[in-house]
Design an enzyme around this catalytic site. Structure first.
Site, short mmCIF file in Angstrom:
data_model
loop_
_atom_site.label_atom_id
_atom_site.label_comp_id
_atom_site.label_asym_id
_atom_site.label_seq_id
_atom_site.Cartn_x
_atom_site.Cartn_y
_atom_site.Cartn_z
N SER A 164 0.83 -1.20 0.00
CA SER A 164 0.00 0.00 0.00
C SER A 164 0.87 1.26 0.00
O SER A 164 1.66 1.46 -0.93
CB SER A 164 -0.96 -0.04 1.20
OG SER A 164 -2.00 0.89 1.06
N ASP A 259 -10.20 -3.56 -4.70
CA ASP A 259 -9.32 -2.58 -4.07
C ASP A 259 -9.37 -1.29 -4.88
O ASP A 259 -9.17 -1.34 -6.11
CB ASP A 259 -7.89 -3.14 -4.04
CG ASP A 259 -6.90 -2.25 -3.32
OD1 ASP A 259 -7.26 -1.13 -2.92
OD2 ASP A 259 -5.74 -2.70 -3.17
N HIS A 289 -7.97 -5.31 -0.48
CA HIS A 289 -6.73 -4.69 -0.02
C HIS A 289 -6.21 -5.38 1.23
O HIS A 289 -6.98 -5.91 2.03
CB HIS A 289 -7.01 -3.21 0.26
CG HIS A 289 -5.80 -2.37 0.44
ND1 HIS A 289 -4.95 -2.05 -0.60
CD2 HIS A 289 -5.29 -1.75 1.54
CE1 HIS A 289 -3.97 -1.28 -0.16
NE2 HIS A 289 -4.15 -1.09 1.14
#
Length: 317
Positions: A164, A259, A289
């Protein structure tokens, strides 16, 4: 959720069932940090043979800005030289996450890839906004290249990676290393990375809410990472906007179908490939995610094995 939820993988459904947290954008910074710790930090004793050390290393301004790192070294197996090294950067929107929230994932990666993992506790926004986290991770990468031997690593075989926002920082560090003629990085591991300051992709529209990471929360993160919105156009904040991606390390890019970041991760993989960089883009259509952090799910294990295989190839093992 919409009718698209019928296509969720059972592993993703299990993640969503486990995670009962208020949306990040509804929390204070301290509350958001504590919520992630509640989700990911466990008191269970790890079941592995890794040697784990907490160290303090010089930051971008030397000893004046010390950084904490945690190193994970697999057991030596009659090796005369050091193991390859993965400098790992935790996610959490540049605002939350720490060495403890990603301890489990770093252990799993060290075991799967049989490499030393150096987890970086970079300074977080909003107290330390862009570009401070980029420079912190770059300093840690320089340290790993110079001193990996003290934790059983080989400083000539270095990869960077993160999930991320950590993937964002890892990608930025490869750009910075190329610009500064810095450490030679063999590979980059980008797990569902943030690559662009924009919210206009199909995946942002499709997954705006209901699938763990929301569009509103991403806006919340970016607002705390950037002191000025104009910084969003800087390639070290938005690697997808770099005019030239040639000469960068080979890459493993993992994306998830449910996501908001899916499309910008895929776009970055495409840009790298077009620039002549060797890329594995592993998309998991039914996943959400942060899925790779869950140790007991098949799709997560598959993603980690993909990463490990690419690291083996990059390290020429």
């Amino acid at each position: 959720m919409t009718d698209r939820a019928s296509d969720l993988h059972p592993d993703a459904r299990e993640i969503l069932d486990r995670v009962d947290l208020p949306p990040t954008h509804a929390l204070s910074v301290d509350g958001a940090r504590e919520a992630l710790r509640d989700l990911l930090v466990t008191e269970e004793s790890p079941d592995d043979d890794l040697t784990v050390r907490d160290l303090s290393i010089p930051g971008p301004d030397g000893p004046a800005t010390p950084l904490a790192v945690r190193t994970y070294t697999p057991p030596a197996q009659a090796r005369d030289d050091g193991l390859p090294v993965l400098v790992y950067v935790h996610g959490g929107g540049w605002v939350r996450g720490d060495l403890d929230t990603h301890d489990g994932l770093c252990r799993l990666l060290a075991e799967a890839a049989d490499c030393v993992v150096v987890s970086v506790d970079y300074r977080r926004a909003p107290e330390h906004p862009f570009p401070t986290p980029v420079h912190d991770v770059y300093a840690a990468t320089e340290w790993a290249a110079a001193y990996a031997g003290i934790v059983g690593g080989d400083g000539d075989r270095i990869a960077v990676g993160g999930d991320s926002a950590g993937g964002n920082l890892a990608a930025a560090v490869t750009l910075l290393a190329r610009e500064r003629d810095g450490p030679e990085i063999s590979h980059q591991v980008l797990l569902y990375p943030v690559t662009d300051y924009a919210f206009d992709t199909d995946s942002y529209a499709e997954n705006a809410e209901g699938y763990l990471l929301s569009r509103a929360s991403m806006r919340w993160y970016w607002a705390r990472y950037l002191d000025d919105e104009v910084d969003g156009a800087n390639p070290y904040a938005s690697p997808l906007r770099a005019p030239d991606l040639s000469g960068l390390p080979s890459a493993t890019v993992v994306t998830a179908g449910y996501d908001p970041l899916r499309d910008e991760g895929a776009a970055y993989a495409d840009r790298l490939r077009e620039a002549g960089v060797s890329v594995t883009h592993a998309n998991y259509p039914g996943m959400v995610h942060v899925f790779a952090s869950f140790p007991d799910l098949d799709r997560a294990a598959d993603a980690r094995e993909t990463v490990a295989g690419d690291l083996d190839a990059a390290f020429d093992r």
